[in-house]
Design a protein around this motif. Structure first.
Motif, short mmCIF file in Angstrom:
data_model
loop_
_atom_site.label_atom_id
_atom_site.label_comp_id
_atom_site.label_asym_id
_atom_site.label_seq_id
_atom_site.Cartn_x
_atom_site.Cartn_y
_atom_site.Cartn_z
N THR A 7 33.02 24.39 49.03
CA THR A 7 31.82 24.67 48.43
C THR A 7 30.65 23.89 48.65
O THR A 7 29.41 24.45 48.99
CB THR A 7 32.02 24.85 46.86
OG1 THR A 7 33.07 25.93 46.66
CG2 THR A 7 30.64 25.31 45.98
N ARG A 41 36.32 23.09 46.10
CA ARG A 41 35.12 22.32 45.50
C ARG A 41 34.53 21.50 46.85
O ARG A 41 33.13 21.45 47.31
CB ARG A 41 35.27 20.85 44.56
CG ARG A 41 35.47 21.45 43.32
CD ARG A 41 36.07 20.56 42.21
NE ARG A 41 36.14 21.04 41.06
CZ ARG A 41 35.30 20.60 40.00
NH1 ARG A 41 34.26 19.72 40.28
NH2 ARG A 41 35.49 21.08 38.84
N GLN A 85 24.79 28.25 39.15
CA GLN A 85 25.68 29.50 39.10
C GLN A 85 26.26 29.64 40.58
O GLN A 85 27.29 30.21 40.73
CB GLN A 85 24.93 30.63 38.95
CG GLN A 85 24.80 30.69 37.16
CD GLN A 85 24.79 31.95 36.90
OE1 GLN A 85 24.25 33.10 37.50
NE2 GLN A 85 24.86 32.16 35.27
N LEU A 86 25.30 29.26 41.58
CA LEU A 86 25.78 29.43 42.89
C LEU A 86 27.21 28.72 43.40
O LEU A 86 28.15 29.08 44.04
CB LEU A 86 24.82 28.97 44.01
CG LEU A 86 23.55 29.96 43.90
CD1 LEU A 86 22.57 29.62 44.99
CD2 LEU A 86 23.91 31.11 44.14
N GLU A 92 29.54 27.89 40.97
CA GLU A 92 30.39 28.37 40.26
C GLU A 92 30.92 29.72 40.78
O GLU A 92 32.04 30.16 40.90
CB GLU A 92 29.82 28.76 38.72
CG GLU A 92 29.53 27.43 37.89
CD GLU A 92 29.23 27.75 36.47
OE1 GLU A 92 28.69 28.92 36.40
OE2 GLU A 92 29.38 26.71 35.58
N ALA A 93 29.95 30.43 41.21
CA ALA A 93 30.12 31.82 42.03
C ALA A 93 31.23 31.36 43.14
O ALA A 93 32.23 32.27 43.39
CB ALA A 93 29.04 32.37 42.51
N SER A 94 31.09 30.44 43.83
CA SER A 94 31.92 29.81 44.99
C SER A 94 33.20 29.52 44.47
O SER A 94 34.14 29.92 45.20
CB SER A 94 31.27 28.67 45.61
OG SER A 94 32.22 28.49 46.70
N TRP A 95 33.22 28.95 43.65
CA TRP A 95 34.43 28.44 43.09
C TRP A 95 35.38 29.81 42.39
O TRP A 95 36.61 29.97 42.68
CB TRP A 95 34.36 27.48 41.55
CG TRP A 95 33.96 26.20 42.05
CD1 TRP A 95 33.49 25.62 43.15
CD2 TRP A 95 33.37 25.31 41.09
NE1 TRP A 95 32.99 24.45 43.28
CE2 TRP A 95 32.80 24.07 41.86
CE3 TRP A 95 33.40 25.15 39.59
CZ2 TRP A 95 32.61 22.98 41.38
CZ3 TRP A 95 32.93 24.04 39.10
CH2 TRP A 95 32.37 22.92 39.85
N CYS A 96 34.53 30.58 41.97
CA CYS A 96 35.33 31.91 41.54
C CYS A 96 35.76 32.84 42.60
O CYS A 96 36.55 33.77 42.33
CB CYS A 96 34.26 32.65 40.30
SG CYS A 96 34.32 31.84 38.84
N LEU A 97 35.26 32.58 43.73
CA LEU A 97 35.61 33.24 45.13
C LEU A 97 36.74 32.51 45.48
O LEU A 97 37.26 32.90 46.78
CB LEU A 97 34.44 33.15 45.85
CG LEU A 97 33.31 34.39 45.30
CD1 LEU A 97 32.22 34.28 46.14
CD2 LEU A 97 34.06 36.00 45.35
N GLY A 98 37.32 31.47 44.92
CA GLY A 98 38.60 30.95 45.32
C GLY A 98 38.39 29.67 46.24
O GLY A 98 39.13 29.34 47.18
N VAL A 99 37.09 29.15 46.71
CA VAL A 99 36.78 28.27 47.63
C VAL A 99 36.79 26.97 46.90
O VAL A 99 36.00 26.64 45.90
CB VAL A 99 35.42 28.66 48.18
CG1 VAL A 99 34.90 27.67 49.32
CG2 VAL A 99 35.25 29.96 49.02
#
Lengths: 220, 372
Positions: free
Chosen positions: A131, A128, A116-117, A119-126
């Motif tokens: 991340t 791959r 989830q960490l 995925e959380a980073s991806w959802c914050l626009g960062v």
């Protein structure tokens, strides 16, 4: 003591570790994250050197590195380098033989991480890659460091593959473990004993370090 | 009314489950939609498809003028390309970063001064001052939730997705934060889609509820509609709260609130937050019936009522009552026969104070969606 052999061993171990750091991380990350059903085949290939006798791997590598082998033809035509009985040759053998010692601890560290960490980073626009650099690496470094230490130590002690591919050429392919074998063959037990003791102390220190890192756990 | 989000898709799982969703969200007054349903019903799949964390097998997801997913055109934007905020159930704070670093993580402003300003704003807004240098493990559950929300909102997403936003908290904290979160969401102006399996959470946070069961949306509408007028018996069981009416707290004494509902007053356990406007939620099985009218009116929640309707539901009878507001009682069939219930008869409805749930009302959402 055979200082030339010890120097060569350090060079080989450092180069192997560096190559496996660069190439092993993406491979381990893919193994840990992929849901591809055929993944187990790759996992088995990576683990093969754990059970395969070094002489078997050495034999096949020697054959493919020869002038008529695939590896041999590629290396001669692309880089103008001959692999058998050279440093480049034992480096290739050493990298392949150490694959599980680097990739498996890396992959274990990645797999233990909370997905989830990521995925959380991806959802914050960062991206791959970012991340991986900003979240995955910092959280997995104990596992990665443990893999690198194991790889280094294991390369220092490597014997069979090096002897099969590299033979025993002083300053080119004679590593510390080959040097011990050579000394014993020449009935020079004193030199063999000194080099052996050095390797023993070194290996013990390294394993202590790896255990200590292991106790600090994988991801925080 | 313009449509913000159109999602119409199918996602199949190897195990055989199929999620078939047709969901729209518009930019009218109701900006918070709750996806409500039992666990495993497909609501989290919908949320993750909207985020781009997984992709459907068929269909389209369109947000404003941007196509996020289109199976027939091979479009599937990554989460990074979607400008969304996603609040994870367990918050997924980065354990190796401080509060400040967590909040600033996704802010991509040009200068570091701008970035610092944005983070400072968030620390202020979410009351996190003094915690800047703490790591997530040094925070309480409520603080973690605020940091996670601040991190999500710091980059000003165009659509906010919340996965069970309060379920990681203990009961007491959950009740406190429900009100806070509602206030933040209402102020935001950003469309919000949240997933919950908790009725009270859906009622407290959302303007609109979509009930999802067995992989598809069964009913969608205002909070009051969905919870008090379920389309069928299966949905009624799913939403399980027969009476929801607006009320006003007129007095609080010793933790007990006097609530005016319609022309009647009820005594209920006071909510933790000081509010006036509340939703009064009562389960049908908590309403007991007694023959005749009680002498004095509405003493300790003994309400004089008239029977408006009687509906057989399996072993139960659903009794529609008028006691100054619409109240539903669920009693067993033998009990109903013993009481000889008839439509039009007077009867006394009895309610225990702890059985009345008071949920702080979203400003005007009930009255706005139901002027009648």
């Amino acid at each position: 003591m055979d200082w030339a052999a010890i120097w060569l061993t350090m060079k080989l171990a450092s180069a192997t570790t560096l190559i496996l750091f660069v190439a092993g991380l993406p491979l381990a990350y893919w193994l840990a994250m992929s849901r591809w059903p055929g993944r187990f085949v790759i996992e088995a290939v990576v683990a093969l050197p754990l059970v395969l006798p070094p002489t078997v791997l050495g034999y096949y590598l020697l054959v493919t590195m020869g002038p008529y082998g695939v590896l041999g033809q590629i290396s001669t035509s692309l880089f103008g380098v001959r692999l058998p009985f050279t440093f480049a040759g034992i480096l290739v053998g050493s990298v392949l033989f150490n694959l599980p010692f680097a990739v498996r601890p890396f992959a274990a560290a990645f797999a233990a991480m909370d997905r989830q960490l990521i995925e959380a980073s991806w959802c914050l626009g960062v991206s791959r890659f970012e991340t991986f650099r900003r979240v995955t690496l910092p959280l997995c470094w104990p596992g990665i460091l443990a893999g690198l230490i194991l790889t280094f130590a294991h390369t220092v002690g490597e014997f069979g593959v090096v002897l099969m591919i590299g033979g025993n050429l002083e300053g080119k392919t004679r590593t510390a473990s080959v040097s011990i074998y050579d000394s014993v063959q020449a009935l020079d037990y004193q030199t063999a004993g000194q080099t052996a003791l050095l390797l023993l102390v070194f290996s013990f220190t390294v394993l202590c370090l790896a255990q200590w890192l292991g106790r600090r756990g994988g991801p925080v | 009314m313009t449509t913000d989000l159109v999602s119409r898709f199918v996602k199949r799982y190897v195990a055989g489950a199929t999620i078939d969703i047709d969901f729209r969200q518009s930019t009218d007054s109701s900006n918070v939609t709750a996806l409500f349903g039992p666990s495993g019903c497909g609501k989290t799949t919908l949320l993750r498809c909207l985020a781009g964390l997984i992709h459907p097998d068929e269909g389209v997801i369109q947000f404003r003028d941007q196509t996020w997913f289109a199976a027939d055109r091979n479009i599937a934007l990554s989460p990074q390309q979607r400008d969304i905020g996603f609040l994870f159930q367990e918050y997924a704070l980065f354990p190796h970063l401080t509060v400040t670093e967590n909040i600033g993580y996704g802010v991509h402003d040009h200068t570091s001064a701008q970035r610092q300003h944005r983070v400072a704003q968030m620390l202020e807004l979410f009351d996190l001052k003094g915690l800047e240098l703490r790591h997530p493990r040094q925070l309480s559950g409520g603080q973690q939730q605020r940091v996670a929300l601040a991190r999500t909102l710091a980059r000003r997403p165009k659509l906010l997705l919340l996965d069970e936003p309060l379920s990681a908290l203990d009961t007491l904290l959950r009740e406190q934060l429900r009100g806070e979160l509602r206030a933040v969401l209402a102020e935001l102006g950003t469309p919000v889609i949240l997933v919950t399996h908790d009725r009270v959470e859906a009622i407290a946070l959302a303007d609109r509820v979509a009930v999802i069961d067995a992989g598809s949306i069964q009913q969608i509408g205002s909070v009051q509609d969905v919870f008090t007028r379920p389309k069928n018996a299966a949905l009624a069981r799913l939403v399980g709260m027969e009476t929801i009416v607006s009320g006003e707290i007129v007095d609080v004494l010793d933790g007990l609130a006097t609530v005016r509902v319609g022309t009647t007053s009820l005594l209920a356990v006071a909510p933790l937050t000081a509010v006036r406007q509340v939703h009064v939620c009562i389960k049908g099985e908590d309403v007991a019936l007694q023959k005749g009218s009680s002498g004095s009116s509405s003493v300790r929640n003994h309400l004089n009522a008239t029977i408006r309707s009687l509906t057989q539901e399996g072993p139960l009878v659903r009794v529609g009552l008028d006691c100054g507001f619409e109240l539903t009682s669920l009693i067993t069939r033998p009990a109903s026969e013993e009481l000889q219930l008839k439509v039009g008869d007077p009867i006394t409805a009895m309610l225990k104070a702890p059985a009345i749930h008071l949920v702080p009302a979203a400003a005007g959402s009930l009255s706005a969606s139901h002027p009648g």
